[in-house]
Design a protein around this motif. Structure first.
Motif, PDB file in Angstrom:
ATOM      1  N   CYS A 108     -39.995  29.584  31.398  1.00 40.41           N
ATOM      2  CA  CYS A 108     -40.436  30.992  31.666  1.00 40.41           C
ATOM      3  C   CYS A 108     -42.003  30.953  31.458  1.00 40.41           C
ATOM      4  N   THR A 168     -29.957  38.620  37.702  1.00 36.56           N
ATOM      5  CA  THR A 168     -30.234  40.020  37.584  1.00 36.56           C
ATOM      6  C   THR A 168     -29.034  40.469  38.867  1.00 36.56           C
ATOM      7  N   TYR A 172     -33.960  36.083  35.464  1.00 40.76           N
ATOM      8  CA  TYR A 172     -34.838  36.746  34.557  1.00 40.76           C
ATOM      9  C   TYR A 172     -34.589  35.939  33.129  1.00 40.76           C
ATOM     10  N   CYS A 173     -35.586  36.034  32.479  1.00 40.63           N
ATOM     11  CA  CYS A 173     -35.586  35.116  31.188  1.00 40.63           C
ATOM     12  C   CYS A 173     -34.805  36.147  30.201  1.00 40.63           C
ATOM     13  N   THR A 174     -33.794  35.417  29.514  1.00 45.95           N
ATOM     14  CA  THR A 174     -32.965  36.128  28.534  1.00 45.95           C
ATOM     15  C   THR A 174     -33.719  36.487  27.268  1.00 45.95           C
ATOM     16  N   SER A 175     -34.669  35.881  26.873  1.00 42.52           N
ATOM     17  CA  SER A 175     -35.164  35.989  25.575  1.00 42.52           C
ATOM     18  C   SER A 175     -36.389  37.128  25.622  1.00 42.52           C
ATOM     19  N   CYS A 176     -37.210  36.911  26.854  1.00 44.01           N
ATOM     20  CA  CYS A 176     -38.327  37.900  26.873  1.00 44.01           C
ATOM     21  C   CYS A 176     -38.195  39.137  28.068  1.00 44.01           C
ATOM     22  N   HIS A 177     -37.080  38.867  28.763  1.00 45.91           N
ATOM     23  CA  HIS A 177     -36.633  39.783  29.723  1.00 45.91           C
ATOM     24  C   HIS A 177     -37.585  39.841  30.818  1.00 45.91           C
ATOM     25  N   ASN A 178     -38.470  38.788  31.100  1.00 45.06           N
ATOM     26  CA  ASN A 178     -39.280  38.576  32.101  1.00 45.06           C
ATOM     27  C   ASN A 178     -38.564  38.301  33.358  1.00 45.06           C
ATOM     28  N   VAL A 179     -38.661  39.133  34.486  1.00 43.92           N
ATOM     29  CA  VAL A 179     -37.914  38.807  35.781  1.00 43.92           C
ATOM     30  C   VAL A 179     -38.974  38.144  36.721  1.00 43.92           C
ATOM     31  N   MET A 238     -25.072  40.228  34.192  1.00 49.20           N
ATOM     32  CA  MET A 238     -25.884  38.900  33.670  1.00 49.20           C
ATOM     33  C   MET A 238     -24.872  37.796  33.828  1.00 49.20           C
TER      34      MET A 238
END
Lengths: 588, 450
Positions: free
Chosen positions: A13, A24, A30-37, A1
């Motif tokens: 996000c 990635t 990708y969002c580092t707080s909610c891991h949404n890609v 990352m």
């Protein structure tokens, strides 16, 4: 990352509204707080990061990648063009003038494409044939091929990283446009017309092959009157200075080769002098080339200059040059009309400049030393005695000493050469395969060979074998002062020549002809060279020169006979009458 | 094992599309025709330079190996590997075996090579095509054995034993048997080590029981491994010997006898003197009747008349009651002395001297003459020349005396050998020589009167 790299992406996000992005592995955010890609990916600014070819393909836009594995659409003639391009570039680095590429070879090649009806004409072969092919099939492929009328231009000279250079060859418009290809046409070859090309047999058309690329190179060199002989050219090929074997491995990655392309571009033999020589004449005739620029006395290819070069190469006294010049003059092989190549002439043939020059030297050696395994040694005895008694004087040429030095050097060279031949690695790094099915096998096999080689390379003698030789038109280097490599250039021919009136004559007044009878049939050939019929000294001389030029001994012997035929015209007509006598007295 | 081997086999057909055209309609294959077509394709050129390179390279490797120039050989090997990419599928398929043989030789002797390089090489070559897996595994194991790595060798053999490709072909079967047998041999080795340990232990010791248990375990496995190979015709001396030793140790005399009899008498097996020697020794240990022992040695006599057991055979025959055995006894002695390697065997000469006298005393002159007739042309110069007389006397007086006696009996008093020995006036031997003269006078088959 890589958070650092993701800083420029400032959007919130969609899931947690935070602005904290990472990258990635695929380059997506990708969002580092909610891991949404996200679907967004980092823009590629640094083009160096991804393979060049991809960018080229995108930039060009003209090339359409057909399918992932397929690579570009390309024609066989483009492949040859690419090889020619590499070869001429290599020649340029060897010091050949740039006009060779831009003007001469470019024009020859253009003319070839035109004459063979592949381009620069109304109805190029490739297009014609492919369309026919397509007509015969159901048109199932057509819907998937909407760009039937797309523009196709030949890029191969430009591909090799020379786009910026506006030279003649690079900017060639290639008018095989609007060629419609069917997918099936290339099933058994990477090129579009590989299958069809290997089947093509048109009368009167000289088909391009890899050996013929060398013929093209030599034709251009000859046109430019460059200081490269055919034997030099072939030696440079052998030493790897000019791409030839596996030249295809430097094709752009997207030019896929397989199937029939293998038979067209893979080469498993060295080019031979005779073969390339023949091909060169054949091509010149096919191209209908006009008379080549005159070969005058100041040209490198003129026998006087070449003789000097070869005298130096084989460590013979400079004084011999006078004699070679005389022989050249008497035989008329130095005349412009004789030397200049004229393909349109009735009997198109060109002089084998290098072989002829060497033959002249052989004739001179025979004039001086007779080479009958007898006279040369007795002359050596007198020279040796003289040199011992007159150490202050300019040394006289001692044939025996020269023989010893040359024998040793040539044996070493020959051994080196044979070893190199036995060790030559023929296979390219890019394995060729017949179809996509055995692609994996071919690659696996390659991998295996590389692996084994790697293992054994640690066991090889640590003393490095002589690295790649620097290209040079000389193979030997004679230094004054080295006992093993005595230099004979400054030795005098006193004692072998004698004053007679105003001119010098050879002490030896005998001569024997290499060939007594010439073939009477139309081939005008000389009788074949049966080594054992000749004196050992003659054999040695012939072998020495044949090795230098990498030609067959019989080939040189033939040339010697031809020179003799010109030199002893009158004697020959006499020998015909009483052919039993072979030894002829001769003075000049 | 990578799936590459299968691909290799399969690709053969695809790779040789051009070749398939040589297959005529009837499905016949003409290799010479292929060659012919090839030359046509290359424009009449006989051989491509690639082929010249590989064959020159092969010659140079062989030359370097002969001269023990390992680094040079490795250098050429480096380039020879490209034959694996030869477009000629025949050459390509023959290549792995050649490469293995040359490469393993180089790696065996090369000063810079080590166990690891050899192992990597062997593993690489094993998996190149399916044809060589078993052979290379076996040779690899032998290499490991040579370097004392019994464990690794055993592991290698086990792996090879499990390996299968397609249907078991006959050549594969022999190899698998051989692999199992070598495994058995390794187990025998451990067993006999255990046996040694056992012999040092006290029988009441607790350890004794466990030790004997593991021994038993080993012997069972071994017999399974060795058994199969011994059934197939061949020369399996070390395997048979160890197998029999184990069987005997566990009291299975019948089993041992059967194995040995089979090994010696089965006609499918190649003629093998050792087979008879083993059987004889076994029977002797078993205290088998003389008649039986004689019949075994009779066969050995036919195969190897100069075998060192022949003197023992002679003794057996002498003890026998049968007349033809007595005659054979003479034959055997003459037979032994026909061989250059036995000319200085003093026992043989002693036996012959003694037995000649005995035979002649028994009025069997005909037997002696029968043997002598075929030899009288060459024995005198072979055994009884004056040169031999001198050198024998110098080296071994006792031998010279025995030979002189025989020479006297066979050739008469006038014979050079006899005369030379008699002339030597030796203090100690004077008596003996007189005795020899006497018996020669009495027994010589040559009648001086004639």
């Amino acid at each position: 990352m890589d958070l650092e790299e993701a800083k420029e992406f400032k959007e919130r996000c969609t899931q947690c509204a935070a602005v904290s992005w990472g990258l990635t592995d695929e380059g997506k955010y990708y969002c580092t707080s909610c891991h949404n890609v996200t679907e967004r990916s980092k823009e590629v600014i640094n083009t160096g990061a991804i393979p060049n070819t991809k960018i080229q393909a995108i930039n060009r836009g003209l090339k359409r990648k057909r399918k992932l594995e397929r690579g570009w659409d390309w024609y066989v003639c483009e492949g040859f063009q690419h090889i020619l391009y590499q070869q001429v570039e290599a020649l340029k680095t060897l010091g050949v003038g740039p006009e060779l590429k831009n003007e001469v070879l470019h024009n020859f090649w253009k003319r070839y494409l035109q004459k063979s009806k592949q381009a620069y004409c109304k109805n190029p072969v490739c297009r014609r044939k492919v369309t026919v092919l397509e007509d015969n099939q159901s048109h199932s492929d057509w819907d998937s091929e909407p760009e039937l009328l797309r523009d196709f231009s030949c890029p191969s000279f430009a591909e090799s990283g020379t786009e910026s250079q506006p030279d003649g060859l690079a900017q060639k418009p290639f008018p095989i446009s609007k060629a419609s290809q069917s997918e099936t046409a290339s099933i058994c070859s990477g090129s579009l017309d590989g299958v069809e090309y290997s089947l093509r047999k048109e009368k009167g058309i000289v088909k391009m092959t890899v050996p013929r690329t060398l013929a093209f190179c030599y034709l251009s060199l000859l046109w430019q009157r460059e200081t490269v002989t055919l034997s030099d050219l072939l030696r440079f090929v052998e030493e790897g200075h000019i791409p030839y074997i596996n030249a295809f491995q430097h094709f752009p990655e997207e030019m896929k080769l397989y199937g029939r392309d293998k038979g067209i571009f893979a080469i498993e033999s060295w080019p031979t002098y005779e073969d390339i020589y023949k091909k060169m004449i054949e091509i010149a005739k096919f191209l209908d080339l006009p008379r080549f620029p005159d070969i005058t006395e100041d040209c490198y290819l003129h026998p006087n200059i070449l003789c000097m070069k070869y005298l130096m190469e084989v460590n013979l006294p400079d004084e011999m040059n006078d004699l070679t010049c005389q022989v050249v003059k008497m035989t008329g092989v130095g005349e412009v009309d004789f030397l200049t190549f004229d393909p349109i002439a009735k009997m198109a043939k060109t002089v084998k400049y290098d072989v002829q020059a060497v033959a002249v030297i052989v004739v001179v050696l025979k004039l001086l030393f007779l080479l009958d395994d007898n006279l040369e040694w007795s002359l050596s005895n007198t020279a040796e005695k003289y040199n011992e008694n007159n150490k202050e004087d300019k040394p006289r040429f001692d044939f025996r000493k020269w023989y010893q030095v040359m024998k040793k050097s040539i044996d070493e060279k020959k051994q080196e050469w044979e070893e190199a031949r036995a060790k030559y690695l023929w296979k390219s790094e890019k394995p060729l395969y017949h179809s996509s099915i055995d692609r994996a096998v071919a690659f696996k096999r390659r991998e295996m060979v590389v692996d084994l080689q790697k293992q054994f390379s640690t066991l090889v003698d640590s003393t490095p074998t002589v690295g790649r030789k620097k290209p040079s038109s000389f193979q030997f280097n004679w230094a004054e002062g080295d006992a093993a490599r005595t230099c004979f250039h400054g030795h005098s021919l006193q004692g072998i020549l004698q004053n007679k009136g105003q001119s010098l004559t050879t002490k030896n007044s005998l001569y024997w002809l290499s060939t007594q009878k010439f073939c009477r049939s139309y081939c005008k050939h000389v009788t074949t060279y049966e080594e054992s019929n000749f004196s050992l000294s003659y054999q040695f001389i012939i072998n020495l020169f044949a090795f230098l030029l990498r030609i067959k001994t019989s080939f040189l012997h033939e040339e010697v006979s031809l020179i003799e035929k010109r030199l002893f015209k009158t004697k020959y007509s006499k020998t015909k009458k009483k052919s039993s006598r072979s030894r002829k007295g001769r003075k000049y | 094992m990578s799936d590459f081997s299968e691909e290799l086999i399969r690709s053969k057909t695809e790779d040789d599309q051009e070749e398939s055209c040589v297959l005529s309609g009837t499905g016949m294959y003409f290799p010479w025709l292929q060659k012919h077509i090839d030359t046509v394709e290359t424009g009449g050129k006989k051989e491509k330079d690639f082929a010249q390179t590989t064959s020159a390279c092969l010659n140079r490797i062989q030359e370097a190996l002969l001269k023990h120039q390992w680094p040079q050989a490795a250098g050429y090997m480096h380039s020879y590997f490209q034959i694996l990419e030869d477009s000629d599928s025949h050459k390509r398929q023959a290549a792995p075996e050649i490469i293995w043989k040359l490469g393993s030789e180089i790696l065996f002797y090369h000063p810079k090579s080590n166990m690891e390089t050899f192992n990597t090489f062997a593993d690489r070559m094993k998996n190149m095509g399916v044809m060589n897996y078993l052979k290379i595994s076996l040779q690899h194991a032998l290499y490991l054995l040579h370097h004392g790595m019994l464990e690794d060798a055993n592991r290698n053999l086990s792996r090879a034993e499990m390996w299968r490709y397609g249907e078991k072909s006959s050549s594969q079967e022999v190899l698998i048997n051989l692999i199992q047998a070598y495994k058995g041999l390794l187990q025998y080795y451990t067993w006999s080590k255990k046996k040694m340990e056992l012999s040092n232990l006290d029988e009441d010791d607790y350890a004794y029981n466990t030790a004997s248990q593991t021994m038993l375990n080993h012997s069972w496995k071994t017999s399974v491994n060795l058994g199969a190979l011994i059934q197939t015709p061949g020369v399996w001396d070390p395997f048979v010997k160890s197998y029999v030793e184990m069987l005997e140790f566990y009291g299975d005399q019948d089993g041992a006898r059967e194995v040995l009899t089979n090994y010696a008498y089965d006609e499918k097996f190649p003629s093998n003197p050792n087979a008879h020697v083993y059987l004889y020794n076994f029977l002797k240990r078993e205290k088998a009747p003389r008649e039986k022992l004689i019949s075994v040695l009779k066969i050995l006599y036919q195969i190897v008349p100069s075998h060192k057991l022949m003197l023992e055979f002679h003794r057996l025959l002498k003890k026998s009651e049968k007349k033809d055995h007595h005659k054979l006894g003479l034959e055997v002695l003459f037979g032994v002395l026909d061989f250059a390697g036995c000319t200085k065997n003093i026992t043989a000469w002693k036996y012959l001297a003694k037995y000649l006298r005995q035979t002649l005393m028994g009025n069997h002159l005909a037997w002696v003459q029968e043997e002598w007739n075929s030899r009288k042309t060459w024995w005198p110069s072979f055994h009884f020349s004056s040169f031999w007389a001198k050198s024998d006397w110098k080296e071994d007086v006792a031998l010279a005396c025995e030979k002189a006696l025989v020479a006297g009996i066979l050739l008469g008093k006038g014979c050079r050998y006899f005369r030379y020995i008699c002339k030597q006036d030796h203090q100690v031997l004077r008596k003996k020589i007189r005795r020899i003269r006497k018996s020669v006078k009495k027994h010589s088959i040559v009648n001086p009167g004639l």
